[in-house]
Design a protein around this motif. Sequence first.
Motif, short mmCIF file in Angstrom:
data_model
loop_
_atom_site.label_atom_id
_atom_site.label_comp_id
_atom_site.label_asym_id
_atom_site.label_seq_id
_atom_site.Cartn_x
_atom_site.Cartn_y
_atom_site.Cartn_z
N LYS A 30 -96.99 -1.02 54.51
CA LYS A 30 -97.35 -0.75 53.14
C LYS A 30 -97.83 0.68 53.02
CE LYS A 30 -99.33 -3.52 49.44
NZ LYS A 30 -100.21 -4.67 49.13
N MET A 31 -97.35 1.41 52.03
CA MET A 31 -97.74 2.79 51.86
C MET A 31 -99.14 2.84 51.28
SD MET A 31 -94.23 4.48 50.56
CE MET A 31 -94.76 6.06 51.17
N ALA A 32 -99.93 3.78 51.78
CA ALA A 32 -101.32 3.89 51.34
C ALA A 32 -101.40 4.23 49.87
CB ALA A 32 -102.04 4.97 52.16
N THR A 33 -102.34 3.61 49.19
CA THR A 33 -102.51 3.89 47.77
C THR A 33 -103.86 4.50 47.48
OG1 THR A 33 -103.30 1.63 47.40
CG2 THR A 33 -100.96 2.04 47.10
N ASP B 142 -87.33 21.79 65.92
CA ASP B 142 -88.45 21.97 65.01
C ASP B 142 -89.39 20.77 65.11
OD1 ASP B 142 -87.46 24.41 63.98
OD2 ASP B 142 -86.15 23.32 62.59
N VAL B 143 -90.69 21.02 65.01
CA VAL B 143 -91.69 19.96 65.11
C VAL B 143 -92.09 19.50 63.71
CG1 VAL B 143 -94.03 19.41 65.88
CG2 VAL B 143 -92.54 20.83 67.31
N LYS B 144 -92.13 18.19 63.52
CA LYS B 144 -92.47 17.61 62.22
C LYS B 144 -93.53 16.52 62.40
CE LYS B 144 -89.22 19.92 60.02
NZ LYS B 144 -89.49 20.85 58.90
N ILE B 145 -94.58 16.58 61.61
CA ILE B 145 -95.61 15.54 61.64
C ILE B 145 -95.25 14.47 60.62
CG2 ILE B 145 -98.08 15.05 61.46
CD1 ILE B 145 -98.54 18.08 61.80
N MET B 146 -95.25 13.24 61.04
CA MET B 146 -94.95 12.12 60.14
C MET B 146 -96.25 11.55 59.58
SD MET B 146 -92.91 8.62 61.13
CE MET B 146 -94.18 8.07 62.27
N GLY B 147 -96.22 11.12 58.31
CA GLY B 147 -97.36 10.42 57.74
C GLY B 147 -98.26 11.25 56.86
N VAL B 148 -97.81 12.44 56.44
CA VAL B 148 -98.67 13.25 55.57
C VAL B 148 -98.93 12.55 54.24
CG1 VAL B 148 -96.80 14.57 54.51
CG2 VAL B 148 -99.07 15.60 54.71
N GLU B 149 -98.03 11.64 53.84
CA GLU B 149 -98.23 10.91 52.58
C GLU B 149 -99.46 10.01 52.64
OE1 GLU B 149 -95.35 8.42 55.07
OE2 GLU B 149 -95.71 10.54 54.63
N ASN B 150 -99.93 9.72 53.85
CA ASN B 150 -101.13 8.90 54.00
C ASN B 150 -102.38 9.73 54.25
OD1 ASN B 150 -99.70 6.46 53.72
ND2 ASN B 150 -99.09 6.53 55.87
N SER B 151 -102.26 11.06 54.15
CA SER B 151 -103.43 11.92 54.35
C SER B 151 -104.47 11.63 53.27
CB SER B 151 -103.02 13.39 54.31
OG SER B 151 -102.51 13.75 53.03
N CYS B 152 -105.70 11.92 53.58
CA CYS B 152 -106.78 11.58 52.67
C CYS B 152 -107.66 12.79 52.37
CB CYS B 152 -107.63 10.44 53.23
SG CYS B 152 -108.19 10.73 54.92
N THR C 281 -104.47 10.50 45.08
CA THR C 281 -105.02 10.65 43.74
C THR C 281 -104.16 11.62 42.95
OG1 THR C 281 -107.22 10.31 44.65
CG2 THR C 281 -107.08 11.22 42.42
N PRO C 282 -103.49 11.19 41.89
CA PRO C 282 -102.63 12.08 41.12
C PRO C 282 -103.42 13.25 40.57
CG PRO C 282 -102.33 9.78 40.48
CD PRO C 282 -103.51 9.82 41.37
N GLY C 283 -102.85 14.43 40.72
CA GLY C 283 -103.46 15.63 40.16
C GLY C 283 -104.75 16.03 40.83
N SER C 284 -104.99 15.53 42.06
CA SER C 284 -106.26 15.80 42.71
C SER C 284 -106.30 17.18 43.35
CB SER C 284 -106.54 14.74 43.78
OG SER C 284 -105.51 14.75 44.76
N MET C 285 -105.13 17.84 43.49
CA MET C 285 -105.11 19.14 44.14
C MET C 285 -104.81 20.23 43.12
SD MET C 285 -103.24 18.47 47.77
CE MET C 285 -101.75 17.84 47.05
N THR D 153 -98.86 5.33 43.13
CA THR D 153 -98.97 6.29 42.04
C THR D 153 -99.38 7.65 42.61
OG1 THR D 153 -99.66 4.53 40.55
CG2 THR D 153 -100.12 6.80 39.87
N GLY D 154 -98.64 8.66 42.28
CA GLY D 154 -98.96 10.00 42.76
C GLY D 154 -98.32 10.34 44.09
N PHE D 155 -97.55 9.40 44.68
CA PHE D 155 -96.94 9.65 45.99
C PHE D 155 -95.99 10.84 45.95
CE2 PHE D 155 -93.05 8.87 48.48
CZ PHE D 155 -93.57 9.00 49.76
N LEU D 156 -95.05 10.82 44.99
CA LEU D 156 -94.08 11.91 44.91
C LEU D 156 -94.76 13.22 44.56
CD1 LEU D 156 -91.08 10.12 43.17
CD2 LEU D 156 -91.33 10.73 45.58
N GLU D 157 -95.76 13.15 43.68
CA GLU D 157 -96.50 14.36 43.33
C GLU D 157 -97.18 14.95 44.57
OE1 GLU D 157 -99.90 13.70 40.85
OE2 GLU D 157 -99.93 15.76 40.13
N LEU D 158 -97.75 14.09 45.39
CA LEU D 158 -98.39 14.56 46.62
C LEU D 158 -97.38 15.19 47.56
CD1 LEU D 158 -100.88 14.73 48.50
CD2 LEU D 158 -100.24 12.46 49.35
#
Length: 302
Positions: A43-46, A203-213, A50-54, A114-119
């Motif tokens: 399950k993707m973190a929700t 190239d090095v890629k980190i997976m899981g940035v969508e779950n960053s907090c 936070t939409p518009g948090s940055m 909500t806000g996943f694509l924006e992030l």
Amino acid sequence: MNRAKTKHTRPSTVWLDESAFRSEQLSPNSTASPHIQPPTIQKMATAVITPGSMEPHPGRPNARILQLNQNPWDTFEPAAGSSQDRSLIFARNKSERGKLVHIQQLEKQFSPATGFLELMEQVAHPSFLKLLECYHHDASCTLIWEPTEVSVSHILASSCSITTDELVGIVKPVLEGIQYLRGLGRALATLGPETILLTQSGDVKIMGVENSCEIKESEMNPATMKLCALADVVTKLMLKNRTYEWETEIQNLPCQLESISVEEILQNEMFTRDSCEGELKLLVSVANKTAYHGIKSYYARC
């Protein structure tokens, strides 16, 4: 000295083997998605998104992620499936057959928070796995990711060892990704050998940035910034080549990761010197061939 044998489990990865889909009896002209029933879907973190948090960051790319209301299998055709995570599919574009992607199918009840694509649009950095497109079809969502070849877990399981340049080539992009997130007031939720990926070109890629907090400055330390986790990865990679004469800077790196800031570490001479493009390309190829296939490596590593 007796060394304990470590049993390596195969991480969720994709191999170029179309047999995984032949059993599905897909028609070459079919536009329906493959009949894959994932046993479990992460399950993707929700809560952490936070939409518009940055706030907008000057000079930061803000590439829009294309969203399409259509069946992704009108555009892509499957090539192989993951042996463990059946939601992950290796595919190619039907019209541009050289264009390869990883496709993540989400169950109907799961959709990006909500806000996943924006992030994903705002957190744009070369060190993070790139989300290319998002398809919406039949109340389900499909994510199109850039393809990767191996993870550091593969390298640890392979018969090849690591040199200084290769270790630095893996660690530096991870440090830069952590530093970038720190500047946004965020931190990775997790970091380990299975979440550090490498592409075919090295190239090095980190997976899981969508779950960053989001994280407060007062709470940022080597543990919360995942520098301690990176120190553990470095130690494991060094143990892949026990007879190698590691530079003093490399030997001290795990301790430094656990005690000083990422900015200070990146000022170390080993991270500021020029690196050759494609430094990790050979390592990726050898690790891919030797990790789980019983192929002996003749790659000189000392």
